[in-house]
Design an enzyme around this catalytic site. Structure first.
Site, PDB file in Angstrom:
ATOM      1  N   ARG A   1     -36.010  79.356 -13.773  1.00 53.99           N
ATOM      2  CA  ARG A   1     -34.644  79.772 -13.416  1.00 53.99           C
ATOM      3  C   ARG A   1     -34.076  80.827 -14.363  1.00 53.99           C
ATOM      4  NH1 ARG A   1     -31.643  75.614 -10.289  1.00 53.99           N
ATOM      5  NH2 ARG A   1     -33.266  74.324  -9.410  1.00 53.99           N
TER       6      ARG A   1
ATOM      7  N   GLY B   1     -45.412  76.765  -9.023  1.00 53.34           N
ATOM      8  CA  GLY B   1     -45.654  78.209  -9.100  1.00 53.34           C
ATOM      9  C   GLY B   1     -44.605  78.850  -9.996  1.00 53.34           C
TER      10      GLY B   1
ATOM     11  N   LEU C   1     -45.279  80.667 -12.650  1.00 59.35           N
ATOM     12  CA  LEU C   1     -45.753  80.135 -13.939  1.00 59.35           C
ATOM     13  C   LEU C   1     -45.246  80.935 -15.137  1.00 59.35           C
ATOM     14  CD1 LEU C   1     -49.407  79.130 -12.984  1.00 59.35           C
ATOM     15  CD2 LEU C   1     -47.277  77.861 -12.727  1.00 59.35           C
ATOM     16  N   HIS C   2     -44.947  80.204 -16.217  1.00 55.47           N
ATOM     17  CA  HIS C   2     -44.432  80.809 -17.447  1.00 55.47           C
ATOM     18  C   HIS C   2     -45.013  80.069 -18.651  1.00 55.47           C
ATOM     19  CE1 HIS C   2     -41.937  77.273 -17.525  1.00 55.47           C
ATOM     20  NE2 HIS C   2     -41.330  77.616 -16.399  1.00 55.47           N
TER      21      HIS C   2
ATOM     22  N   VAL D   1     -41.079  74.210 -24.387  1.00 55.61           N
ATOM     23  CA  VAL D   1     -41.307  75.515 -25.014  1.00 55.61           C
ATOM     24  C   VAL D   1     -39.976  76.264 -24.992  1.00 55.61           C
ATOM     25  CG1 VAL D   1     -42.552  77.722 -24.798  1.00 55.61           C
ATOM     26  CG2 VAL D   1     -43.728  75.557 -24.296  1.00 55.61           C
TER      27      VAL D   1
ATOM     28  N   GLY E   1     -44.067  77.736 -20.493  1.00 54.57           N
ATOM     29  CA  GLY E   1     -44.003  76.266 -20.481  1.00 54.57           C
ATOM     30  C   GLY E   1     -45.230  75.687 -19.780  1.00 54.57           C
ATOM     31  N   HIS E   2     -45.578  76.289 -18.627  1.00 52.54           N
ATOM     32  CA  HIS E   2     -46.779  75.832 -17.915  1.00 52.54           C
ATOM     33  C   HIS E   2     -48.029  76.136 -18.752  1.00 52.54           C
ATOM     34  CE1 HIS E   2     -43.972  76.783 -14.460  1.00 52.54           C
ATOM     35  NE2 HIS E   2     -44.249  75.511 -14.258  1.00 52.54           N
TER      36      HIS E   2
ATOM     37  N   LYS F   1     -39.283  69.061 -20.917  1.00 56.01           N
ATOM     38  CA  LYS F   1     -38.097  69.808 -20.455  1.00 56.01           C
ATOM     39  C   LYS F   1     -37.439  69.088 -19.279  1.00 56.01           C
ATOM     40  CE  LYS F   1     -35.814  73.639 -18.946  1.00 56.01           C
ATOM     41  NZ  LYS F   1     -35.457  73.155 -17.623  1.00 56.01           N
TER      42      LYS F   1
END
Ligand code: PAF
Length: 289
Positions: free
Chosen positions: A195, A38, A40-41, A184, A43-44, A157
């Site tokens: 984070r 969860g 989410l950003h 990303v 990268g996801h 990552k």
């Protein structure tokens, strides 16, 4: 302009997911799977977009797995916003968001049988976070059994996680392809991470030193330095010039592996971890020669 949201079905039970995927499975459709915690950003988003290109159906799991958090404070402050995650997965083009409860995944509490990643789970991040990779390996194995995808997508990552997942799939003969997707980064080089939201503005600026340190290591490799200590020293010197950052490790390993190197030959991965204020960040850079 934001991409238009697709329909993205929310499923909270394993039975519900089985019913939804029964038809596609019967027809031999390719199922792509993106596991997440969860929060989410971007990268996801890139994992979901890659899965979308390769598959007929894309399933994203949003499951804040308690067994991989050795520090309860870390678990408590992890972002939980199912509505935001659902609109994110829809916009990114997923078909199904699987968001089970802890009880659904661990009925009766964490299981007696767990997946031990062995020595791969006790170095680097595993040394700093004992038990973390046992939790990751166990939940990834469970999620792969539940979703039964053709391919699962993981970010580069989390280098050590990727090495462990590849090894567990090979060692347990799991019938799934593991696809690694590039990290990303924000325009200033900081790797996108959940984070980062905990960094204050000054910490956010200081955190960009991680990427600069990796680039210093890469420059040393490219310049022909084969002494791993010298490459690590180049990374350390750059990171330690930033007083707001407490370096934990800066290491060079053979690409796709985790053993420390003394002499560099062939492709390598540069690994770094540091604390910026109260936030622990990791990053890495592969150098392909
Ligand atoms: O990388 C993550 O988000 C998690 O470790 C994963 C793979 C979803 C397992 O909980």
């Amino acid at each position: 302009m934001e991409p238009a949201a697709t329909d993205c079905e929310l499923v909270e039970s394993i039975g519900g997911l089985d019913r939804l995927l029964a038809g596609p499975r019967r027809r031999g459709s390719r199922i792509g799977f993106v596991p997440t915690l969860g929060g989410l950003h971007g990268g996801h988003g890139s994992l979901i977009e890659t899965a979308r290109r390769d598959n007929d159906i894309v399933v994203v799991s949003v499951f804040l797995n308690p067994t991989q958090f050795e520090d309860p404070r870390d678990l408590a402050r992890y972002p939980r916003d199912l509505a935001a995650d659902r609109s994110f997965t829809a916009r990114a083009g997923a078909d199904v968001m699987f968001a089970p409860s802890v009880e659904e995944v661990y009925p009766g509490g964490p299981g007696i049988v767990t997946v031990d990643p062995g020595v791969l789970g006790s170095v680097f991040e595993g040394a700093a976070r004992p038990g973390h990779f046992r939790g990751v390996a166990t939940v990834v194995t469970k999620l792969l059994a539940i979703v039964s995808p053709s391919s699962a997508y993981f970010g580069e990552k989390d280098y050590q996680q990727l090495v462990i997942v590849r090894q567990l799939v090979a060692d347990l003969s799991l019938p799934v392809g593991i696809v690694a997707c590039p990290t990303v980064r924000d325009p200033d080089g900081l790797a996108v991470s959940t984070r980062n939201a905990f960094l204050g503005p000054e910490e956010r600026r200081a955190a960009t030193v991680l990427h600069r340190a990796l680039r210093a290591g890469k420059d040393a490799v490219r310049a022909g330095t084969s002494d791993a200590n010298a490459i690590e020293e180049a990374m350390r010197a750059t990171a330690e010039a930033e007083s707001a950052v407490a370096l934990e490790y800066a290491s060079v390993v053979a690409d796709g592996r985790l053993e420390p190197l003394s002499t560099v030959a062939g492709d390598v991965a540069l690994l770094i971890a540091a604390r910026v204020g109260a936030v622990r960040l990791i990053d890495n850079l592969r150098v392909v020669r």
